[in-house]
Design a protein around this motif. Structure first.
Motif, PDB file in Angstrom:
ATOM      1  N   UNK A  74      -0.321 -17.588   1.687  1.00  0.00           N
ATOM      2  CA  UNK A  74      -0.419 -17.233   0.235  1.00  0.00           C
ATOM      3  C   UNK A  74      -0.575 -18.694  -0.413  1.00  0.00           C
ATOM      4  N   UNK A  75       0.445 -19.260  -0.691  1.00  0.00           N
ATOM      5  CA  UNK A  75      -0.088 -20.341  -1.534  1.00  0.00           C
ATOM      6  C   UNK A  75      -0.246 -22.454  -1.823  1.00  0.00           C
ATOM      7  N   UNK A  76      -0.578 -21.699   0.077  1.00  0.00           N
ATOM      8  CA  UNK A  76      -1.622 -23.181  -0.011  1.00  0.00           C
ATOM      9  C   UNK A  76      -2.407 -23.344   0.025  1.00  0.00           C
TER      10      UNK A  76
ATOM     11  N   UNK B 192       6.799 -22.706  -4.659  1.00  0.00           N
ATOM     12  CA  UNK B 192       6.326 -21.403  -4.312  1.00  0.00           C
ATOM     13  C   UNK B 192       7.692 -20.785  -4.357  1.00  0.00           C
ATOM     14  N   UNK B 193       8.420 -20.510  -6.057  1.00  0.00           N
ATOM     15  CA  UNK B 193       9.328 -19.841  -6.157  1.00  0.00           C
ATOM     16  C   UNK B 193       9.332 -18.246  -5.872  1.00  0.00           C
ATOM     17  N   UNK B 194       8.985 -17.477  -4.261  1.00  0.00           N
ATOM     18  CA  UNK B 194       8.303 -15.629  -4.863  1.00  0.00           C
ATOM     19  C   UNK B 194       9.643 -15.258  -4.880  1.00  0.00           C
ATOM     20  N   UNK B 195      10.259 -15.342  -4.914  1.00  0.00           N
ATOM     21  CA  UNK B 195      12.050 -14.650  -5.186  1.00  0.00           C
ATOM     22  C   UNK B 195      11.878 -14.290  -6.062  1.00  0.00           C
ATOM     23  N   UNK B 196      10.704 -14.702  -7.121  1.00  0.00           N
ATOM     24  CA  UNK B 196      10.392 -14.664  -8.861  1.00  0.00           C
ATOM     25  C   UNK B 196      10.186 -12.977  -8.475  1.00  0.00           C
ATOM     26  N   UNK B 197       9.295 -13.543  -7.793  1.00  0.00           N
ATOM     27  CA  UNK B 197       7.565 -11.622  -7.899  1.00  0.00           C
ATOM     28  C   UNK B 197       8.615 -10.495  -8.169  1.00  0.00           C
ATOM     29  N   UNK B 198       7.769  -9.720  -9.035  1.00  0.00           N
ATOM     30  CA  UNK B 198       7.741  -8.438  -9.618  1.00  0.00           C
ATOM     31  C   UNK B 198       9.397  -8.456 -10.166  1.00  0.00           C
ATOM     32  N   UNK B 199       9.687  -9.179 -10.791  1.00  0.00           N
ATOM     33  CA  UNK B 199      11.267 -10.196 -11.247  1.00  0.00           C
ATOM     34  C   UNK B 199      10.957 -10.757 -12.931  1.00  0.00           C
TER      35      UNK B 199
ATOM     36  N   UNK C 245       1.046  -1.355   0.149  1.00  0.00           N
ATOM     37  CA  UNK C 245      -0.321  -0.277   0.006  1.00  0.00           C
ATOM     38  C   UNK C 245       0.858   0.866   0.200  1.00  0.00           C
ATOM     39  N   UNK C 246       2.403   0.822   0.590  1.00  0.00           N
ATOM     40  CA  UNK C 246       2.742   2.333   0.797  1.00  0.00           C
ATOM     41  C   UNK C 246       3.646   2.914  -0.129  1.00  0.00           C
ATOM     42  N   UNK C 247       3.808   1.833  -1.460  1.00  0.00           N
ATOM     43  CA  UNK C 247       4.029   2.516  -2.827  1.00  0.00           C
ATOM     44  C   UNK C 247       2.641   2.363  -3.360  1.00  0.00           C
ATOM     45  N   UNK C 248       1.532   1.302  -3.464  1.00  0.00           N
ATOM     46  CA  UNK C 248       0.967   1.766  -4.308  1.00  0.00           C
ATOM     47  C   UNK C 248       0.903   0.780  -5.436  1.00  0.00           C
ATOM     48  N   UNK C 249       1.515  -0.309  -4.830  1.00  0.00           N
ATOM     49  CA  UNK C 249       2.183  -1.237  -6.242  1.00  0.00           C
ATOM     50  C   UNK C 249       1.416  -3.068  -5.203  1.00  0.00           C
ATOM     51  N   UNK C 250       0.691  -3.534  -6.855  1.00  0.00           N
ATOM     52  CA  UNK C 250       0.054  -4.414  -6.308  1.00  0.00           C
ATOM     53  C   UNK C 250       1.009  -5.758  -7.751  1.00  0.00           C
ATOM     54  N   UNK C 251       0.797  -6.987  -7.527  1.00  0.00           N
ATOM     55  CA  UNK C 251       1.710  -7.891  -7.783  1.00  0.00           C
ATOM     56  C   UNK C 251       1.247  -9.402  -8.052  1.00  0.00           C
ATOM     57  N   UNK C 252       0.632  -9.882  -8.744  1.00  0.00           N
ATOM     58  CA  UNK C 252       0.964 -11.565  -8.889  1.00  0.00           C
ATOM     59  C   UNK C 252       1.980 -11.990  -8.238  1.00  0.00           C
ATOM     60  N   UNK C 253       1.280 -13.675  -7.630  1.00  0.00           N
ATOM     61  CA  UNK C 253       3.134 -14.011  -6.713  1.00  0.00           C
ATOM     62  C   UNK C 253       2.963 -15.886  -7.231  1.00  0.00           C
ATOM     63  N   UNK C 254       4.181 -16.596  -6.770  1.00  0.00           N
ATOM     64  CA  UNK C 254       4.523 -17.479  -7.413  1.00  0.00           C
ATOM     65  C   UNK C 254       4.316 -18.574  -7.551  1.00  0.00           C
ATOM     66  N   UNK C 255       2.775 -18.608  -7.054  1.00  0.00           N
ATOM     67  CA  UNK C 255       3.119 -20.156  -6.965  1.00  0.00           C
ATOM     68  C   UNK C 255       2.311 -21.261  -7.511  1.00  0.00           C
ATOM     69  N   UNK C 256       2.087 -22.542  -6.840  1.00  0.00           N
ATOM     70  CA  UNK C 256       1.591 -23.314  -8.060  1.00  0.00           C
ATOM     71  C   UNK C 256       1.220 -23.114  -8.799  1.00  0.00           C
ATOM     72  N   UNK C 257       1.529 -23.290  -9.711  1.00  0.00           N
ATOM     73  CA  UNK C 257       0.300 -23.318 -11.092  1.00  0.00           C
ATOM     74  C   UNK C 257       0.234 -22.103 -11.600  1.00  0.00           C
ATOM     75  N   UNK C 258       1.776 -21.153 -11.494  1.00  0.00           N
ATOM     76  CA  UNK C 258       1.358 -19.619 -12.034  1.00  0.00           C
ATOM     77  C   UNK C 258       2.146 -20.126 -13.474  1.00  0.00           C
ATOM     78  N   UNK C 259       1.409 -19.344 -13.988  1.00  0.00           N
ATOM     79  CA  UNK C 259       2.035 -19.291 -15.697  1.00  0.00           C
ATOM     80  C   UNK C 259       3.033 -17.469 -15.730  1.00  0.00           C
ATOM     81  N   UNK C 260       4.167 -17.762 -16.319  1.00  0.00           N
ATOM     82  CA  UNK C 260       4.807 -16.856 -16.420  1.00  0.00           C
ATOM     83  C   UNK C 260       5.930 -16.658 -17.465  1.00  0.00           C
ATOM     84  N   UNK C 261       6.513 -15.191 -17.601  1.00  0.00           N
ATOM     85  CA  UNK C 261       6.753 -14.949 -18.977  1.00  0.00           C
ATOM     86  C   UNK C 261       7.873 -15.288 -18.988  1.00  0.00           C
ATOM     87  N   UNK C 262       8.567 -15.923 -19.808  1.00  0.00           N
ATOM     88  CA  UNK C 262      10.261 -16.305 -19.740  1.00  0.00           C
ATOM     89  C   UNK C 262      11.131 -14.608 -19.999  1.00  0.00           C
TER      90      UNK C 262
END
Length: 306
Positions: free
Chosen positions: A294-296, A200-207, A163-180
């Motif tokens: 979250x991912x469970x 869940x490789x959440x370290x990939x979030x926002x990367x 909320x402080x940064x005003x940013x939201x993003x999808x999480x790398x949970x099981x089954x997430x579809x990502x763009x290489x």
């Protein structure tokens, strides 16, 4: 020997909770306390508790073993959703291969030579790693998170926000579809996609841009032979797994489109569902846990009744 005796729906909440309850009754937040498991919650949902993904947001990938159905999330990655649709419309993915299967991580597919012609779509576009929180439909999860100030669910997708940064993003949970992508932030676009098949490789979030999630057919990805090369890449072309086709559901005859529904994440039924995921009241449990991450949680998907 069966040591775990949960209902099938309690285990396969990501994409296999198919049920056709008769005479559904509404679930109130107060009643959540007396429900014991996922099956009881889903049996008492109302038709209005479920949503049907738009055919234009559904991708259907055909493998030799069956189909994998994915839902795009244009509310988080609109340009990538458009570009992936354009690639599918021009049959870019048809005949390409799954190139990488890394244990406890991802399944990845694309053009191994990067020479296939792209017509109406683009090969690379600007990354969409987050979106503004303004106007976002977001149901928070009260249990907290180590990767983000807040986590929760947005239109059926596991998400996070600051909320402080005003940013939201999808999480790398099981089954997430990502763009290489490559090293550059804007070096992806959709010709190369992956699905998370492990913890869940959440370290990939926002990367990396997350463009959607798998609704059905994860079993066709998780059983693939693991690659023996670095990062799980297949070392020989004969190891590649052919993608017979990857279509947008709206390009398919109506009778052949997936008939799926996703539990809405902004209802009292969702609150009851999260409650039984957090507080394990099944008789098998010696410790009811009382927490969930979250991912469970997972978002149930079912075949449309009728």
């Amino acid at each position: 020997m069966r040591l775990i005796q949960f209902s099938a729906c309690a285990v396969l909440v990501l994409a296999a909770c198919t049920q056709n309850a008769t005479k559904p009754a509404p679930v109130s937040a107060a009643k959540a306390a007396v429900l014991n498991n996922v099956s009881e919650v889903l049996a008492q949902t109302r038709p209005a508790d479920w949503r049907e993904p738009a055919p234009d947001n559904l991708l259907v990938m055909q493998l030799a073993t069956g189909s994998v159905v994915m839902e795009l999330a244009p509310q988080f990655a609109p340009h990538h959703a458009d570009n992936i649709r354009a690639l599918a419309h021009e049959h870019y993915y048809d005949g390409l291969s799954i190139l990488r299967v890394q244990e406890n991580y991802v399944v990845q597919w694309g053009d191994p030579d990067e020479k296939r012609e792209i017509k109406s779509a683009q090969r690379t576009i600007a990354g969409e790693f987050w979106r503004p929180t303004t106007g976002l439909n977001f149901t928070p999860l009260a249990d907290g998170d180590v990767y983000a100030p807040e986590v929760g669910y947005s239109d059926g997708f596991a998400a996070a926000r600051d909320p402080k940064r005003g940013e939201a993003w999808l999480a790398h949970c099981y089954g997430a579809l990502g763009v290489g992508r490559g090293m550059g932030a804007d070096s992806g676009g959709g010709p190369e996609l992956y699905v998370v098949i492990g913890h869940s490789p959440r370290h990939l979030d926002r990367n990396i841009t997350v463009a959607g999630r798998v609704l059905q057919g994860m079993e066709h990805l998780t059983v693939l032979p693991r690659g023996t090369g670095a990062l799980g890449f297949y070392e020989k072309p004969e190891q590649y797994v052919t993608i017979r086709s990857l279509q947008v559901a709206s390009d398919m005859p109506a009778a052949q489109r997936p008939q799926l529904q996703v539990l809405r994440t902004d209802t009292a039924s969702w609150d009851a569902y999260v409650d039984v995921r957090r507080n394990r009241r099944d008789s098998w449990f010696l410790d009811p846990v009382g927490h969930v991450e979250l991912c469970n949680v997972g978002v149930p998907v079912r075949t449309k009744p009728g």
